[in-house]
Design an enzyme around this catalytic site. Sequence first.
Site, mmCIF file in Angstrom:
data_model
loop_
_atom_site.group_PDB
_atom_site.id
_atom_site.type_symbol
_atom_site.label_atom_id
_atom_site.label_comp_id
_atom_site.label_asym_id
_atom_site.label_seq_id
_atom_site.Cartn_x
_atom_site.Cartn_y
_atom_site.Cartn_z
ATOM 1 N N HIS A 157 0.827 -1.218 0.000
ATOM 2 C CA HIS A 157 0.000 0.000 0.000
ATOM 3 C C HIS A 157 0.861 1.269 0.000
ATOM 4 O O HIS A 157 0.422 2.323 0.461
ATOM 5 C CB HIS A 157 -0.941 0.036 1.213
ATOM 6 C CG HIS A 157 -1.778 -1.189 1.370
ATOM 7 N ND1 HIS A 157 -2.970 -1.374 0.715
ATOM 8 C CD2 HIS A 157 -1.573 -2.321 2.103
ATOM 9 C CE1 HIS A 157 -3.478 -2.560 1.045
ATOM 10 N NE2 HIS A 157 -2.646 -3.158 1.874
ATOM 11 N N SER A 278 14.654 20.932 -16.223
ATOM 12 C CA SER A 278 13.482 21.784 -16.400
ATOM 13 C C SER A 278 13.887 23.064 -17.119
ATOM 14 O O SER A 278 14.976 23.605 -16.889
ATOM 15 C CB SER A 278 12.883 22.133 -15.030
ATOM 16 O OG SER A 278 11.988 23.217 -15.131
ATOM 17 N N LYS A 284 16.147 21.115 -11.111
ATOM 18 C CA LYS A 284 15.433 19.861 -11.371
ATOM 19 C C LYS A 284 16.288 18.834 -12.122
ATOM 20 O O LYS A 284 17.054 19.165 -13.012
ATOM 21 C CB LYS A 284 14.168 20.126 -12.185
ATOM 22 C CG LYS A 284 13.088 20.902 -11.457
ATOM 23 C CD LYS A 284 12.480 20.143 -10.303
ATOM 24 C CE LYS A 284 11.720 18.912 -10.752
ATOM 25 N NZ LYS A 284 10.582 19.215 -11.611
ATOM 26 N N GLU A 291 9.509 7.871 -16.915
ATOM 27 C CA GLU A 291 8.145 8.370 -17.089
ATOM 28 C C GLU A 291 7.630 8.096 -18.501
ATOM 29 O O GLU A 291 6.449 7.763 -18.691
ATOM 30 C CB GLU A 291 8.098 9.863 -16.786
ATOM 31 C CG GLU A 291 8.296 10.171 -15.313
ATOM 32 C CD GLU A 291 8.385 11.653 -15.012
ATOM 33 O OE1 GLU A 291 8.449 12.002 -13.827
ATOM 34 O OE2 GLU A 291 8.399 12.466 -15.964
#
Length: 457
Positions: A157, A278, A284, A291
């Site tokens: 979980h 970024s 970043k 992804e």
Amino acid sequence: MTKKAWGGRFESNPESWVDAFNASIHFDKNLIDQDIQGSIAHATMLAEQNIIQTDEAELIIQGLKDIQKDYYDHNLELSESLEDIHLNVEHALIQKIGQVGGKLHTGRSRNDQVATDMHLYTKQHVQEIITLVESLQKAILNIADEHIHTIMPGYTHLQRAQPISFAHHIMTYFWMLERDKSRFNDSIKRIDISPLGAAALSGTTHPIDRHRTQELLGFGSLYENSLDAVSDRDYIVETLQNISLTMVHLSRFAEEIIFWSTDEAKFITLSDSFSTGSSIMPQKKNPDMAELIRGKVGRTTGHLMSMLVTLKGLPLAYNKDMQEDKEGLFDAIHTIKGSLRIFEGMITTMQVNKERLNETVHKDFSNATELADYLVEQNIPFREAHEIVGKIVLWCIQNGKYLLDVPLEQYQSYNEKIESNVYDYLKPENCLSRRKSYGSTGQEAVQHQINVAKELI
């Protein structure tokens, strides 16, 4: 306007925009190698069966090889009005060697021709996918070998659950990929079937030898039914299903990589080569490759759904709807091959932050089950032990402590059977070493698991 191969019964040609809608040359040009391979086998068989002359077959075969070279030398003009790769090659052949080139199509149809091309194409690329899957498995094995004794929190979980070996965790994906590889390998016997010679749907009156073209093309078997030969797309659905499931497994792994690389976790550090930045936030470092792989599952699953829906209402035998079988398959194959290569590079170059992982398992309650097991060993029923540990964890939360920080007298206030040896029992490394059951996260069990995996590879 190019003369249509089927134009004899028509009084006029379609308008150019209709030709464009009908044409598949923009994507089925990917089949040129398979199309020429199939045509060479067909021409060889026609000559052996005395359907065409040997010198005609030799002229056709050389012409086909020249066309293949022209294609890769960018000297082959492909026309939308010729619809597909088959008619473009045939047109180029007739231009190159004269009307004898028109004899190549004796005893076959575009229906069995394209089916042959697709079987050859799918077989080749499924074998390449299997090789790439195994290469990724080897990368996983190498990482697991290094991290049998690296301890990390296991989750359920997305909550800390129990301490486990990093090697044990990452080996989970080895076994997912092993099942994927098994499915791809098993599917080859249903891909490796020759439809050539089925013609449009009912076979041919010419004395062809389908077993000979099967042999020349290296197919394992033949379709026994000519209708089935030209209408079967099960092997494409199965390949898309196998690709989709493998991509789902890669996506799950990618999600772990994304989480592990966050500042909140810091379990791993990705190589700059597999990260991006970024355009507005200079600090970043984004896990964009992971992804993208996670995102591409949408397109591969979509191709599977599209193929199933396309086939759902089709009567026998060939229907133009089947032209839609190619783009999705081509894209899905391209997508999974790229994803497997990227994934291997991404995990091979990532840094596993052992100290951070060790720190996390010393500052959580993932050893709470161990404490319950400790009480069970003191002859306390598990349900009672579970409640006792729950109360101790609550005390820890209220007092900013972890189980290894709890004073012995505090432990004994909950149950007098808890003794000083509890602290050794709760150390994460000991939590692992006590797990000796087959397939578990204990160091010995994980080493055995890795050995089994190496034997498979």
